[in-house]
Design an enzyme around this catalytic site. Structure first.
Site, short mmCIF file in Angstrom:
data_model
loop_
_atom_site.label_atom_id
_atom_site.label_comp_id
_atom_site.label_asym_id
_atom_site.label_seq_id
_atom_site.Cartn_x
_atom_site.Cartn_y
_atom_site.Cartn_z
CD GLU A 34 -58.17 49.55 16.23
OE1 GLU A 34 -58.22 50.75 16.45
OE2 GLU A 34 -56.95 49.04 16.34
CD GLU A 82 -51.36 52.13 13.93
OE1 GLU A 82 -50.64 53.22 14.62
OE2 GLU A 82 -52.20 51.58 14.36
CD1 TRP A 132 -48.52 41.89 33.99
CD2 TRP A 132 -46.66 43.25 33.11
NE1 TRP A 132 -48.79 42.84 33.02
CE2 TRP A 132 -48.19 43.68 32.49
CE3 TRP A 132 -45.74 43.98 32.69
CZ2 TRP A 132 -48.21 44.93 31.68
CZ3 TRP A 132 -45.73 44.93 31.82
CH2 TRP A 132 -47.14 45.52 31.58
CE LYS A 142 -47.34 50.23 21.77
NZ LYS A 142 -48.48 49.81 20.79
CG ASN A 155 -45.34 33.70 33.76
OD1 ASN A 155 -46.36 34.55 33.91
ND2 ASN A 155 -45.08 33.52 32.58
N GLY A 156 -48.08 33.47 36.08
CA GLY A 156 -49.42 32.85 35.69
C GLY A 156 -50.36 33.73 36.73
CE LYS A 162 -53.90 48.91 14.93
NZ LYS A 162 -54.38 49.56 16.14
NE ARG A 199 -41.86 36.36 29.64
CZ ARG A 199 -42.61 35.63 28.89
NH1 ARG A 199 -42.37 35.46 27.76
NH2 ARG A 199 -43.53 35.18 29.80
CB CYS A 254 -43.95 36.69 35.11
SG CYS A 254 -45.32 37.43 36.34
CG HIS A 262 -76.74 60.94 3.89
ND1 HIS A 262 -77.80 61.21 3.43
CD2 HIS A 262 -76.73 59.62 4.51
CE1 HIS A 262 -78.79 60.45 3.93
NE2 HIS A 262 -78.21 59.50 4.76
#
Ligand code: AGP
Length: 607
Positions: A480, A487, A75, A602, A99-100, A484, A27, A2, A503
């Site tokens: 992962e 990219e 949010w 994105k 906010n929270g 990262k 945000r 928020c 192998h």
């Protein structure tokens, strides 16, 4: 996350609030609102949707002459995206923005109901406005002091009291609030990007301290009502730099936001006794009862989160779980029936292949549960059920905080699923949940390895090929780590199941080839050491990542990163932090665009 803004001074407040909210849009939010003192009365204008909707609504609300008000972008965590659930929330003499996350809002709701006070929204925030109003007998500071004794959770509040026109009260716990006083008045916000147009000197409101803003000054006091002078901070940022919170790139900012994003994702789903609860998400227990098979389908990093989710679910539930790359799944003839649960994972909620897989799963009669970050996205709207990652907006193309928030949701789903199916007891579930919460301090500790990882990444800057190897969960994390690095630094890397090297791929491991070896899983640690010997014998440069200070011969590695010791069921979180930092700093040393790497978007909304 928020956005909060408050202003009281000599200038017209409405536009200051609306412009402030616009600067906080990055945000992430889904509704917005303002409250203003207008000729001694508090007027509130709020709406679902964007700040532009709010501007239109304000324009059509007739003339407002005001020099004091508060504004908020929400949010959503508790309650849908509606005008009613938008902030500010008002009860009696009190109008408030937040906010929270209020963890004990259920208790507050029950207690306030016994006093005949009922909310009109579905939010946790409204309980606080009701609580403060119920405690208010004419002294705002006493009412706030009493109220926060009753509140558990993270909060940043800005509060108007009808009896005190032109005054704003604020207090916080964990959620951010910064403020400054300039010639034109006093202003407070959730981050300093909203303050920059007025002052480059500001202070962070100390936690559990009350700020009283008037047009002439800001008085900060502790809970004993002793006035304190907060430390001033000076910055020379422009607005964009401020949106990065002083970090050089959004990616680094988002890496360091992970304690907060995981806290925001986990805490609203934990009820008394440390048990997982999806009431807020409106996910009924029944969907887990009839399932005899699970399919997880996603793309890229989201799919890698699914690999970890598979391990959790199969270990705790003992039912088959498969992970499918969505672009493959959508063209296979998947075996699905009404007892199949299909979990799609997507930060953007718009990835074309994942959306197509969701639609196929529904056509074939599966129950669909999605893990999504962007509320209102297509996958959000089309899924039967959604468990939101509360990561806030992720700006950098390379996903970091969304990934660990996805892991958080998958662990929660595994614990909840197993509890409902009875494959774990409440005591075991509570213990797992405690360890999941302990991930937050572990990540904070892992982030202190930042400079160590930067130093190590210098050695990778001229590399063209490297390997990530691991077993079990460490193999999922190797996948992962590899994406990262690829990219953003454009280094060709491959993730390999360590036992698979001999192998074929071992032929590519020659003198000086870097190998990043993840060895956090106790059950296969000795096997990993054998694999490290194999690559070492061929001249590899080894970067070893272990769980705590595991015993390992110094001859086996060039660099050793010891993660904070923890149950190796949870090391994916801290391993991910190291791998994200490694990719980030390698890219920086190579001089490429961290936040907007070449060829990538994105959200891949096309096939
Ligand atoms: C992650 O770093 C990449 N940007 C990419 O793999 C991403 O995870 C993938 O495109 C899926 O996106 P989504 O989570 O928005 O569906």
């Amino acid at each position: 996350m928020c956005g909060i803004i408050g202003f009281t001074g000599k200038l017209e407040a409405k536009n200051i609030l609306l412009e402030g909210l616009a600067s906080l849009e990055y945000r992430g939010y889904d509704s917005a609102g303002i409250s203003l003192f207008d000729n001694g009365k508090i007027r509130t204008i709020k709406t679902a949707g964007k700040v532009t909707n709010l501007v239109d609504k304000a324009e059509s609300s007739g003339d407002i002459t005001s020099t004091c008000g508060i504004g908020h972008t929400r949010w959503a965590t508790h309650g849908g995206v509606t005008d009613t659930n938008a902030h500010p929330h008002a009860h009696g003499k009190v109008t408030l923005i937040h906010n929270g996350i209020i963890e004990n809002y259920h208790e507050l709701e029950v207690e306030l109901a016994t006093a005949g006070r009922y909310p009109i929204s579905q939010t946790d925030t409204e309980m606080v406005a009701m609580l403060i109003d119920s405690l208010y007998t004419g002294n705002a500071i006493d009412a706030i002091r009493e109220a926060i004794k009753r509140i558990e959770g993270a909060y940043a509040f800005c509060i108007l009291f009808a009896d005190e026109p032109e005054v704003i009260y604020c207090i916080r716990n964990a959620s951010p609030l910064v403020a400054c006083h300039a010639n034109d008045g006093s202003i407070i916000a959730s981050d300093m990007v909203a303050l920059i147009p007025y002052s480059k000197d500001y202070f962070v409101l100390p936690e559990h301290h009350i700020a009283r803003l008037t047009k002439d000054d800001i008085v900060v006091m502790n809970l004993e009502k002793e006035v304190v002078v907060p430390k001033m901070i000076h910055v020379n940022w422009d607005v964009t730099a401020a949106q990065k919170g002083g970090y050089p790139h959004f990616m680094l900012k988002e890496i360091f936001e992970q304690p907060e994003s995981i806290r925001s994702t986990i805490l609203p789903r934990i009820i008394k006794g440390d048990l997982p609860d999806f009431t807020v998400d409106r996910i009924p227990n029944e969907i887990f009862e009839k399932v005899n098979r699970v399919i997880i389908t996603a793309c890229g990093t989201a799919m890698h989160a699914g690999l970890v989710g598979k391990a959790m679910l199969e270990k705790l539930l003992r039912i088959p779980v498969e992970v499918d790359i969505a672009s493959e799944f959508r063209y296979q003839d998947p075996i699905i029936d009404k007892n199949t649960l299909v979990i799609t994972i997507s930060q953007s909620g718009e990835t074309a292949d994942t959306l197509a897989s969701l639609r196929l799963a529904k056509e074939l009669g599966a129950t669909t549960l999605s893990v999504v970050n962007v509320k209102g996205s297509t996958i959000d709207r089309e899924s039967d059920y959604v468990l939101y990652t509360q990561a806030g907006p992720e700006i950098a193309v390379a996903s970091t905080k969304a990934y660990t928030a996805q892991l958080s949701c998958l662990y929660l789903i595994a614990f909840k699923f197993a509890l409902i199916r009875g494959t774990i007891t409440e005591a075991q579930c509570g213990a797992y949940m405690k360890e999941l919460k302990a991930v937050i301090p572990a990540i904070e500790k892992t982030l202190t390895l930042d400079k160590t990882v930067e130093e190590i990444s210098r050695g990778l800057a001229d590399t063209e090929d490297l390997f990530f190897i691991g077993r079990g969960l460490d193999y999922a994390l190797s996948c992962e780590g590899s994406i990262k690095l690829k990219e953003i630094s454009y280094i060709h890397s491959e993730a390999y199941a360590a036992g698979e090297l001999k192998h074929g791929t071992l032929s590519l491991v020659t003198e000086g080839v870097p190998v990043i070896a993840l060895a956090t899983q106790a059950k296969v640690y000795s096997k990993m050491i054998s694999n490290i010997r194999e690559v070492r014998a061929r001249g590899a440069i080894v970067i070893l990542i272990t769980n705590g200070d595991a015993e390992v011969e110094a001859t086996l590695y060039d660099y050793h990163i010891a993660l904070p010791a923890m149950n190796d069921f949870f090391t994916p979180f801290s391993s991910a932090i190291v791998l994200q930092l490694l990719a980030y700093y390698t890219c920086v040393h190579r001089g490429f665009d961290v936040d907007q790497p070449r060829n990538l978007a994105k959200a891949v909304t096309v096939e």
